[in-house]
Design an enzyme around this catalytic site. Structure first.
Site, PDB file in Angstrom:
ATOM      1  CB  THR A 203       1.584   7.921   0.102  1.00 49.08           C
ATOM      2  OG1 THR A 203       0.433   7.713   0.892  1.00 49.08           O
ATOM      3  CG2 THR A 203       2.696   8.736   0.778  1.00 49.08           C
ATOM      4  NE  ARG A 231      -5.885   8.751   7.870  1.00 50.17           N
ATOM      5  CZ  ARG A 231      -4.930   8.342   6.899  1.00 50.17           C
ATOM      6  NH1 ARG A 231      -4.392   9.155   6.256  1.00 50.17           N
ATOM      7  NH2 ARG A 231      -4.646   7.068   7.009  1.00 50.17           N
ATOM      8  CB  VAL A 232      -2.638  13.193  10.906  1.00 51.21           C
ATOM      9  CG1 VAL A 232      -1.333  13.008  10.603  1.00 51.21           C
ATOM     10  CG2 VAL A 232      -3.004  14.714  10.822  1.00 51.21           C
ATOM     11  N   GLY A 233      -2.287  10.761   8.546  1.00 53.55           N
ATOM     12  CA  GLY A 233      -2.020   9.267   8.571  1.00 53.55           C
ATOM     13  C   GLY A 233      -0.357   9.089   8.952  1.00 53.55           C
ATOM     14  CG  ASP A 234       1.938   6.246   7.010  1.00 57.93           C
ATOM     15  OD1 ASP A 234       1.078   6.744   6.493  1.00 57.93           O
ATOM     16  OD2 ASP A 234       2.449   5.265   6.600  1.00 57.93           O
ATOM     17  CB  THR A 254       2.938   3.922   0.011  1.00 62.83           C
ATOM     18  OG1 THR A 254       3.294   2.512  -0.469  1.00 62.83           O
ATOM     19  CG2 THR A 254       3.994   5.195  -0.689  1.00 62.83           C
ATOM     20  N   GLY A 255       0.643   2.963   1.825  1.00 65.52           N
ATOM     21  CA  GLY A 255      -0.269   2.148   2.169  1.00 65.52           C
ATOM     22  C   GLY A 255      -1.283   2.399   3.430  1.00 65.52           C
ATOM     23  N   GLY A 257      -1.849   4.047   6.435  1.00 65.07           N
ATOM     24  CA  GLY A 257      -1.168   4.587   7.585  1.00 65.07           C
ATOM     25  C   GLY A 257      -1.704   4.367   8.883  1.00 65.07           C
TER      26      GLY A 257
HETATM   27  N1  GLY Z   1       0.116   6.163   4.148  1.00 74.75           N
HETATM   28  C1  GLY Z   1      -0.643   7.401   3.898  1.00 74.75           C
HETATM   29  C2  GLY Z   1      -1.554   7.477   4.661  1.00 74.75           C
HETATM   30  O1  GLY Z   1      -2.258   6.379   5.090  1.00 74.75           O
HETATM   31  O2  GLY Z   1      -2.187   8.677   4.674  1.00 74.75           O
END
Ligand code: GLY
Length: 352
Positions: A203, A231-234, A254-255, A257
């Site tokens: 990210t 799927r939605v991350g952070d 980043t990392g 989510g």
């Molecule tokens: N941090 C990005 C994700 O997990 O989508």
């Protein structure tokens, strides 16, 4: 593996709950006018071109949000960064789905998009959501229709390189399915080389403080590679992948989510800074919070520590900055107006 606590982290006292929220707001706007003019841009380690561009724009007098978005647009457009925008690694069906959020400190507005297909600059669509709707987050088909309405051009975001990576992942998922990677007449257990095709969470987050002392940020990503569609991350979630309070500072991530989504680290980091913690201390405290909240054994190593990583980035109103990860190896880019350089993030644990 050896646990490492940073010097700064040892000095840190974790404040939680009502006591934390009751503390006075961090603000030096009136008392330190010279500090107000100190400009800064920070990003994740893949953002050296972004921090350079954003600082150039800030020094020309632009608003921090326009500057950091212009910075990350370079990375979104780069086919060789396979974690963001064009050329990002796709979902399990081979379709690139992008997430992004922006937050504008001086107006305390935000905009975000999630699971957006076919548009290579989701950060610009997120800004459009902020400016031209009464909403904060648009997802999927609705986000795409909105982008079309505003004239964004659709294109196939899957490059040859990312398509080949996806095919390799799909062919090596299982020895039981019908997809076969390249093999010879002598090969056995065909399709079980998962160690070569690990999932990624890359990210870019970029935060900036401009000449007016205003703070803004952006986070943009193709998310977890080979994810379940939808799927939605952070990254597009305000408070998780990005948060800005113009009177305090900004933070982003980043990392993994999924870990950040259940800890809302960006808003937490801003609150820690409001209590007087430095950006680096605040990022380390957020890492520690995730360690404490990671209870599922499948997500722990043999010493009970998270078997994944997250990295946080933060700046405060004074133009101070910091970054920290759970595990060593995290990096960040910083432009303080005089140099544009990449450094190691602080960390809790060192892999040996
Ligand atoms: N941090 C990005 C994700 O997990 O989508």
């Amino acid at each position: 593996m050896e646990a490492l606590n940073r010097r700064t982290f040892l000095r840190t006292t974790v404040l939680t709950g009502a006591a934390a929220l009751a503390l006075p707001e961090f603000s030096d706007a009136q008392s330190r006018p010279s500090i107000e003019r100190k400009t800064v841009v920070i990003s994740s380690g893949n953002g050296i071109a972004a921090t350079a561009k954003a600082m150039e724009m800030i020094q020309q007098g632009n608003d921090a949000l326009d500057a950091v978005i212009a910075g990350v647009n370079i990375v979104e457009n780069d086919p060789n960064d396979m974690t963001v925008g064009y050329g990002g690694l796709p979902n399990e069906e081979g379709i690139v789905e992008l997430d992004s959020s922006v937050m504008h400190g001086p107006t305390h507005r935000a905009g975000a998009v999630a699971s957006l297909q076919n548009i290579k600059n989701p950060s610009l669509v997120a800004k459009m959501v902020m400016e031209r709707t009464d909403h904060v987050l648009l997802v999927g088909e609705g986000a795409l229709k909105f982008a079309r309405m505003h004239g964004f051009t659709e294109e196939n975001l899957l490059t040859e390189q990312s398509r080949e990576m996806w095919v390799k992942w799909k062919e090596n998922l299982s020895t039981e399915d019908d997809y076969l990677p390249p093999h010879t007449i002598d090969d056995k257990n065909i399709g079980s080389k998962m160690s070569e095709v690990m999932k990624t969470y890359g990210t870019i987050n970029c935060l900036g403080k401009d000449q007016q002392g205003n703070i803004s940020g952006v986070t943009t990503t193709s998310g977890m590679s080979y994810k379940i569609p939808g799927r939605v991350g952070d990254s597009p979630i305000i408070g998780a992948g990005l948060y800005v309070d113009n009177s305090v500072g900004a933070a982003g991530s980043t990392g993994r989510g999924e870990a950040n989504l259940v800890s809302c680290s960006s808003v937490l980091i801003v609150e820690f800074m409001r209590q007087g913690k430095s950006p680096e201390e605040a990022c380390l405290m957020a890492c520690k919070r995730i360690v404490e909240q990671t209870k599922m054994k499948r997500l722990q190593d043999d010493q009970g520590r998270p078997n994944f990583n997250v990295t946080f980035y933060a700046i405060n109103k004074r133009g101070e900055h910091g970054s920290a990860s759970i595990w060593n190896g995290g990096t960040y880019c910083l432009n303080d107006g005089t140099s544009n350089k990449k450094s190691d993030s602080a960390f809790l644990y060192k892999r040996i």
